[in-house]
Design an enzyme around this catalytic site. Structure first.
Site, PDB file in Angstrom:
ATOM      1  N   ASP A 115      33.187  27.196  41.483  1.00 59.87           N
ATOM      2  CA  ASP A 115      33.236  28.455  42.233  1.00 59.87           C
ATOM      3  C   ASP A 115      34.670  28.787  42.620  1.00 59.87           C
ATOM      4  O   ASP A 115      35.150  29.913  42.430  1.00 59.87           O
ATOM      5  CB  ASP A 115      32.380  28.358  43.497  1.00 59.87           C
ATOM      6  CG  ASP A 115      30.898  28.200  43.223  1.00 59.87           C
ATOM      7  OD1 ASP A 115      30.174  29.201  43.301  1.00 59.87           O
ATOM      8  OD2 ASP A 115      30.462  27.068  42.925  1.00 59.87           O
ATOM      9  N   GLU A 138      33.297  35.971  47.125  1.00 59.17           N
ATOM     10  CA  GLU A 138      32.414  35.195  48.000  1.00 59.17           C
ATOM     11  C   GLU A 138      33.095  34.052  48.745  1.00 59.17           C
ATOM     12  O   GLU A 138      32.775  33.775  49.896  1.00 59.17           O
ATOM     13  CB  GLU A 138      31.244  34.635  47.180  1.00 59.17           C
ATOM     14  CG  GLU A 138      30.219  33.906  48.037  1.00 59.17           C
ATOM     15  CD  GLU A 138      28.930  33.607  47.309  1.00 59.17           C
ATOM     16  OE1 GLU A 138      28.000  33.127  47.962  1.00 59.17           O
ATOM     17  OE2 GLU A 138      28.863  33.839  46.092  1.00 59.17           O
ATOM     18  N   ASP A 199      31.550  37.640  42.298  1.00 57.25           N
ATOM     19  CA  ASP A 199      30.784  36.442  42.627  1.00 57.25           C
ATOM     20  C   ASP A 199      31.176  35.418  41.563  1.00 57.25           C
ATOM     21  O   ASP A 199      30.755  35.531  40.410  1.00 57.25           O
ATOM     22  CB  ASP A 199      29.285  36.705  42.592  1.00 57.25           C
ATOM     23  CG  ASP A 199      28.479  35.547  43.183  1.00 57.25           C
ATOM     24  OD1 ASP A 199      29.036  34.431  43.263  1.00 57.25           O
ATOM     25  OD2 ASP A 199      27.312  35.748  43.557  1.00 57.25           O
ATOM     26  N   ILE A 201      30.538  32.209  40.828  1.00 57.67           N
ATOM     27  CA  ILE A 201      29.397  31.563  40.180  1.00 57.67           C
ATOM     28  C   ILE A 201      28.147  32.077  40.858  1.00 57.67           C
ATOM     29  O   ILE A 201      27.760  31.615  41.935  1.00 57.67           O
ATOM     30  CB  ILE A 201      29.448  30.019  40.301  1.00 57.67           C
ATOM     31  CG1 ILE A 201      30.714  29.452  39.674  1.00 57.67           C
ATOM     32  CG2 ILE A 201      28.207  29.401  39.630  1.00 57.67           C
ATOM     33  CD1 ILE A 201      30.723  29.427  38.169  1.00 57.67           C
ATOM     34  N   THR A 204      24.744  29.184  41.786  1.00 56.68           N
ATOM     35  CA  THR A 204      25.389  27.864  41.836  1.00 56.68           C
ATOM     36  C   THR A 204      24.380  26.739  41.659  1.00 56.68           C
ATOM     37  O   THR A 204      24.671  25.719  41.024  1.00 56.68           O
ATOM     38  CB  THR A 204      26.161  27.697  43.162  1.00 56.68           C
ATOM     39  OG1 THR A 204      27.158  28.719  43.256  1.00 56.68           O
ATOM     40  CG2 THR A 204      26.841  26.346  43.239  1.00 56.68           C
TER      41      THR A 204
END
Length: 435
Positions: A115, A138, A199, A201, A204
């Site tokens: 991420d 994010e 975003d 990932i 997740t």
């Protein structure tokens, strides 16, 4: 002798001047009302002229709107797909001796080194090209800044890409770009007209489930201009390229990195407002395919035979209302009490499946009181709508992306479909279930 108003030569000169003035006025008009804003033009002027992304090998049509923006964003997503393929576990983390650095956020959701690496990579490349644009993403720098081991793993993941500055401070600064929206004035006077929404990932938990157990995830990037999503890109490295292929789990003999251009797995969905939606390969520039949703007038598939995309996690259907809606739409459930025709997967990859005609419905109904972040929907919105589908709230109203990092708190859920009679039936089914 009476003179003529002008000689033939003079008349031609006046006509030529008039035409030049008309062309100049027309050019000015297009500069104001065309698809690119003045902020976009300013951003493009700052772009490096020697960038490889200025060379278009994407296979997209020559008239594709916002071409330069799309090429820069597409290059970033392709690079991010390579990073995540190297990082995703082969099997679920709990079943493997190998580990990937993972931390738990305040809402108990996981966030991984992937991420952070994707957010740093994409925002660094975009900020380098478009320094006047804004960013919403994010993740923040707090965890990697406090955890040196996590930060070192992020840096190592990015060190393989020579285009990325992977030193500690550059990585942390790039991650934190996604929180620049917190500096915007509450009255929106300081908000940039162009905002990239990411975003890194999406899904997740699917990423952590691993390739061989079918874990799907998406790298979701959108450009929002004056509150309207205009570019949507979904990188889905594990998704089969064929519409009818439901082998979401990698077989034992599939290559670890799958960089073969002839691979049948790994899609990128690219859509630009007014230009349509296309599917590209993660591994190469072909095949490129224009996407269309299932015909939404029930001419090729009746509503009763509509197919659902279903999230793996309970979050997307906290109260179990999707089953009740499917019972109405499909005239019953199967013998096990489940939806008759459903594809179950994580992430906004579901939006791509609907866009290419692999399903007709997806319903997202989180727990009451939850307010949706726009990074969960902006990219998918452009992808679905440019393929001919529809995305609304539960009342059938369009979504408003102009409010900042979140949608309106009055949005109780989001309904996505191929549109037409299918969407009308979906809205009607929800009204019956929610009443």
């Amino acid at each position: 002798m009476t003179s003529l108003p002008c000689s033939a030569s003079a008349c031609w000169k006046r006509l030529a001047i008039a035409l030049l003035l008309l062309l100049e006025a027309t050019s000015s008009a297009f500069a104001v009302v065309g698809p690119q804003s003045s902020a976009a033009a300013s951003s493009r002027q700052s772009a490096s002229p020697d960038s490889t992304t200025d060379e278009d090998h994407s296979g997209l049509p020559p008239y594709f709107p916002r071409r330069h923006d799309v090429l820069v964003a597409l290059d970033a997503v392709k690079r991010a797909c390579r990073v995540t393929r190297a990082l995703q576990p082969v099997v679920a983390v709990e079943e493997s001796s190998a580990s990937i650095a993972t931390v738990e956020k305040a809402d108990l959701s996981p966030v991984t080194v992937a991420d952070y690496a994707v957010q740093a990579l994409i925002l660094q490349l975009l900020q380098r090209k478009f320094p006047l644009d804004g960013f919403i993403a994010e993740e923040d720098r707090q965890a990697p800044e406090a955890d040196d081991s996590l930060c070192q793993q992020i840096m190592a993941a990015l060190n393989e890409d020579s285009a990325i500055e992977s030193d500690r401070e550059s990585v942390l600064r790039s991650i934190e770009l996604g929180k620049s929206y917190t500096q915007w004035d509450s009255a929106t006077t300081n908000r940039p007209s162009r905002v990239w929404c990411l975003d890194p990932i999406d899904g997740t938990k699917g990423f952590l489930r691993g390739r061989h157990t079918g874990g799907q995830y998406a790298i979701a990037l959108a450009l929002v201009e004056d509150g309207v999503p205009t570019i949507g890109i979904l990188g889905c490295p594990n998704l089969p390229t064929r519409v009818d292929d439901e082998q979401y789990a990698w077989s034992a003999d599939e290559k670890h990195h799958q960089e073969d251009p002839s691979s049948t797995r790994g899609c990128i969905f690219v859509a630009s407002r007014g230009g349509g939606c296309y599917q590209l390969s993660c591994n190469g520039d072909t095949p490129v395919k224009r996407l269309d949703v299932t015909p939404n007038d029930a001419s090729t598939r009746v509503v009763e035979n509509g197919r659902f995309c279903i999230g793996v996690e309970r979050f997307s259907d906290a109260l179990g209302q999707t089953d009740a809606m499917a019972n109405i739409l499909q005239h019953g459930l199967d013998d096990n009490g489940a939806i008759k025709r459903a594809r179950r997967m994580d992430s906004q990859a579901k939006h791509g499946v609907i866009a290419r005609g692999g399903a007709e419905w997806y319903v997202r109904l989180p727990k009451p009181g939850y307010v949706e972040w726009i990074w969960d929907h902006a990219a998918g919105n452009v992808v679905i709508e440019e393929a001919g589908g529809t995305m609304t709230d539960t009342l059938g109203n369009p979504l408003d992306f102009s409010l900042g990092p979140k949608l309106s708190p009055y949005v109780k859920g989001i309904l996505m479909s191929n549109g037409g009679v299918f969407h009308s039936a979906l809205v009607d089914a929800y009204s019956k279930v929610a009443s």
